[in-house]
Design a protein around this motif. Sequence first.
Motif, PDB file in Angstrom:
ATOM      1  N   GLN A   1       3.322  15.345 -10.803  1.00  0.00           N
ATOM      2  CA  GLN A   1       4.354  15.345  -9.763  1.00  0.00           C
ATOM      3  C   GLN A   1       3.902  16.229  -8.595  1.00  0.00           C
ATOM      4  O   GLN A   1       4.024  15.856  -7.430  1.00  0.00           O
ATOM      5  N   VAL A   2       3.353  17.395  -8.955  1.00  0.00           N
ATOM      6  CA  VAL A   2       2.910  18.326  -7.906  1.00  0.00           C
ATOM      7  C   VAL A   2       1.813  17.672  -7.066  1.00  0.00           C
ATOM      8  O   VAL A   2       1.870  17.687  -5.825  1.00  0.00           O
ATOM      9  N   SER A   3       0.820  17.031  -7.743  1.00  0.00           N
ATOM     10  CA  SER A   3      -0.247  16.451  -6.911  1.00  0.00           C
ATOM     11  C   SER A   3       0.278  15.272  -6.098  1.00  0.00           C
ATOM     12  O   SER A   3      -0.109  15.108  -4.941  1.00  0.00           O
ATOM     13  N   GLY A   4       1.197  14.476  -6.683  1.00  0.00           N
ATOM     14  CA  GLY A   4       1.776  13.359  -5.924  1.00  0.00           C
ATOM     15  C   GLY A   4       2.528  13.853  -4.708  1.00  0.00           C
ATOM     16  O   GLY A   4       2.363  13.341  -3.593  1.00  0.00           O
ATOM     17  N   LEU A   5       3.354  14.865  -4.914  1.00  0.00           N
ATOM     18  CA  LEU A   5       4.160  15.381  -3.798  1.00  0.00           C
ATOM     19  C   LEU A   5       3.259  16.012  -2.739  1.00  0.00           C
ATOM     20  O   LEU A   5       3.462  15.822  -1.534  1.00  0.00           O
ATOM     21  N   ARG A   6       2.241  16.754  -3.193  1.00  0.00           N
ATOM     22  CA  ARG A   6       1.334  17.399  -2.232  1.00  0.00           C
ATOM     23  C   ARG A   6       0.550  16.366  -1.434  1.00  0.00           C
ATOM     24  O   ARG A   6       0.206  16.601  -0.278  1.00  0.00           O
ATOM     25  N   SER A   7       0.259  15.217  -2.065  1.00  0.00           N
ATOM     26  CA  SER A   7      -0.521  14.202  -1.352  1.00  0.00           C
ATOM     27  C   SER A   7       0.343  13.426  -0.361  1.00  0.00           C
ATOM     28  O   SER A   7      -0.143  12.564   0.361  1.00  0.00           O
ATOM     29  N   GLY A   8       1.640  13.710  -0.359  1.00  0.00           N
ATOM     30  CA  GLY A   8       2.519  13.045   0.600  1.00  0.00           C
ATOM     31  C   GLY A   8       2.815  11.603   0.214  1.00  0.00           C
ATOM     32  O   GLY A   8       2.812  10.707   1.064  1.00  0.00           O
TER      33      GLY A   8
ATOM     34  N   GLY B   1       0.812  -1.221   0.000  1.00  0.00           N
ATOM     35  CA  GLY B   1       0.000   0.000   0.000  1.00  0.00           C
ATOM     36  C   GLY B   1       0.845   1.271   0.000  1.00  0.00           C
ATOM     37  O   GLY B   1       0.310   2.377   0.011  1.00  0.00           O
ATOM     38  N   LEU B   2       2.162   1.120  -0.032  1.00  0.00           N
ATOM     39  CA  LEU B   2       3.030   2.308  -0.070  1.00  0.00           C
ATOM     40  C   LEU B   2       3.050   2.848  -1.499  1.00  0.00           C
ATOM     41  O   LEU B   2       3.090   2.085  -2.460  1.00  0.00           O
ATOM     42  N   ARG B   3       3.021   4.162  -1.604  1.00  0.00           N
ATOM     43  CA  ARG B   3       2.953   4.776  -2.937  1.00  0.00           C
ATOM     44  C   ARG B   3       4.302   5.375  -3.333  1.00  0.00           C
ATOM     45  O   ARG B   3       5.055   5.828  -2.474  1.00  0.00           O
ATOM     46  N   SER B   4       4.565   5.359  -4.634  1.00  0.00           N
ATOM     47  CA  SER B   4       5.820   5.957  -5.106  1.00  0.00           C
ATOM     48  C   SER B   4       5.559   6.745  -6.392  1.00  0.00           C
ATOM     49  O   SER B   4       4.647   6.410  -7.146  1.00  0.00           O
ATOM     50  N   ILE B   5       6.359   7.769  -6.610  1.00  0.00           N
ATOM     51  CA  ILE B   5       6.287   8.499  -7.893  1.00  0.00           C
ATOM     52  C   ILE B   5       7.689   8.830  -8.386  1.00  0.00           C
ATOM     53  O   ILE B   5       8.650   8.789  -7.609  1.00  0.00           O
ATOM     54  N   THR B   6       7.751   9.158  -9.677  1.00  0.00           N
ATOM     55  CA  THR B   6       9.014   9.682 -10.198  1.00  0.00           C
ATOM     56  C   THR B   6       8.868  11.186 -10.395  1.00  0.00           C
ATOM     57  O   THR B   6       7.784  11.690 -10.702  1.00  0.00           O
ATOM     58  N   VAL B   7       9.981  11.866 -10.227  1.00  0.00           N
ATOM     59  CA  VAL B   7      10.009  13.321 -10.401  1.00  0.00           C
ATOM     60  C   VAL B   7      11.227  13.661 -11.259  1.00  0.00           C
ATOM     61  O   VAL B   7      12.354  13.399 -10.852  1.00  0.00           O
ATOM     62  N   TYR B   8      10.970  14.124 -12.467  1.00  0.00           N
ATOM     63  CA  TYR B   8      12.084  14.551 -13.321  1.00  0.00           C
ATOM     64  C   TYR B   8      11.601  15.528 -14.383  1.00  0.00           C
ATOM     65  O   TYR B   8      10.390  15.709 -14.581  1.00  0.00           O
TER      66      TYR B   8
ATOM     67  N   VAL C   1      11.166   9.040  -6.234  1.00  0.00           N
ATOM     68  CA  VAL C   1      12.382   8.713  -6.985  1.00  0.00           C
ATOM     69  C   VAL C   1      12.602   9.863  -7.962  1.00  0.00           C
ATOM     70  O   VAL C   1      11.753  10.112  -8.823  1.00  0.00           O
ATOM     71  N   ALA C   2      13.710  10.580  -7.819  1.00  0.00           N
ATOM     72  CA  ALA C   2      13.821  11.854  -8.541  1.00  0.00           C
ATOM     73  C   ALA C   2      15.180  12.079  -9.170  1.00  0.00           C
ATOM     74  O   ALA C   2      16.202  11.580  -8.694  1.00  0.00           O
ATOM     75  N   CYS C   3      15.168  12.840 -10.260  1.00  0.00           N
ATOM     76  CA  CYS C   3      16.409  13.406 -10.783  1.00  0.00           C
ATOM     77  C   CYS C   3      16.572  14.778 -10.102  1.00  0.00           C
ATOM     78  O   CYS C   3      15.578  15.464  -9.831  1.00  0.00           O
TER      79      CYS C   3
END
Length: 424
Positions: A113-120, A98-105, A125-127
């Motif tokens: 990316q903004v909504s993923g980061l805002r949702s915590g 149930g852990l969530r992950s996103i990429t940011v680049y 995983v980012a450049c």
Amino acid sequence: MGFSSFNFDPKISAGIRALGYSKPTPIQLQSMAPILQGRDVMGLAQTGTGKTAAFALPILQRLLTGSRNVTRALILAPTRELADQIQEAFRELGRQTGLRSITVYGGVGAGPQVSGLRSGVEIVVACPGRLLDHLQHGVFKPSRLDVLVVDEADRMFDMGFLPDIRKILKQLPAHRQTLLFSATMPDDIRKLAHEILRQPVTVQVDHTVPLATVSHALYPVVEHLKAALLTKLLEQAGGSTVLIFTRTKHRAKRLAQRLHDQGLDATSLQGNLSQNRRKAALEGFRDGKFNIMVATDIASRGIDISQITHVINFDVPDTTEAYTHRIGRTGRAAKTGDAFTFVTHDDEAMVRDIERALGARIERRKIEGFDYAARQPAVSAPAARQSHHGAHAPRQPGPVESGDKSAGGVHGRFSRFRFRKRRR
Ligand code: AMP
């Protein structure tokens, strides 16, 4: 020793099983226990050794307890492709957690990316460049970060990311676990490691020697015959998935076009493409739509496509580390692979360096029936038009390097290669 000795949560063990991992790789055996204990780790390992799961599994285990909906793990990677791959590993290994992950680049829209980061989202995983933007705009809030991973640190340094990384580091909580992975250990990386790791455990897996599952060969040739030699090699080759490296973006593009025009399923991956086209090329290569990809060194690190059977260095790499990384694209996950390198007279010094790094002489090969003395055609071939380093005039024909032990044919799986007609 199996995975069971690490006492992973059943949800994580399910992910390990789903990926078909039966026992830990050496880097996993060495690094997972200290990471699970919360220690900082300096991992000297190249890609292909299983280092992503070596940090992903203990991180998932750690994140299972404690807060959700805040970013607790940050993985910094040098290329978008590597970031995608790492996130995919987290997604698959952690499917049941149930852990969530996103990429940011960069190169793609910032909205998701903004909504993923805002949702915590728990795992990012980012450049470095794009992450820094989000940090400076207050979108990425790292105050609850537990773990930082700096992956492919030497590549980060080569790509000039170190200043961005330092800016990011300044804004991360000081009390955190830090893991730093690098295939090589130049002084700058050693210095960075010294600055950011606290009493680290150092683990090391064959960091300068290319994977033992790869066999190497050199194909001496004059510059203007490289493209013809490649055609011949591909005609005779027995692999089904071939990654070819060129020195410049332009040469990658031209060579892929030439192969495509010859009816081969070829694509190119180089930095001049938009992110969407880079993704499409890589996915097409991964899915088998293309069985040949011509790339610059952008693809030499981290790209994990286990079915690559041949890496062909159309141009010799600039450094022995680049050689290691390029040929590390084949022979992955304990499969075998072939690494072939075209060499001209000008490449002799680099060949000596590579042989020194490998600790062995590399076999020289010739292809039977290939006219090594052919003169440069009056109408120049595409590869000849692509000047060396993009600057000099094409070279004149010259004698083929001597000392070829194995004149006569190519070996093994090579004879089974087929020309595939391009799907239209
Ligand atoms: P990496 O070095 O992280 O890029 O991993 C290289 C490849 O090895 C990937 O395809 C992984 O899925 C695979 N891999 C990682 N750990 C294991 C394992 N314990 N057993 C088999 N394959 C693995």
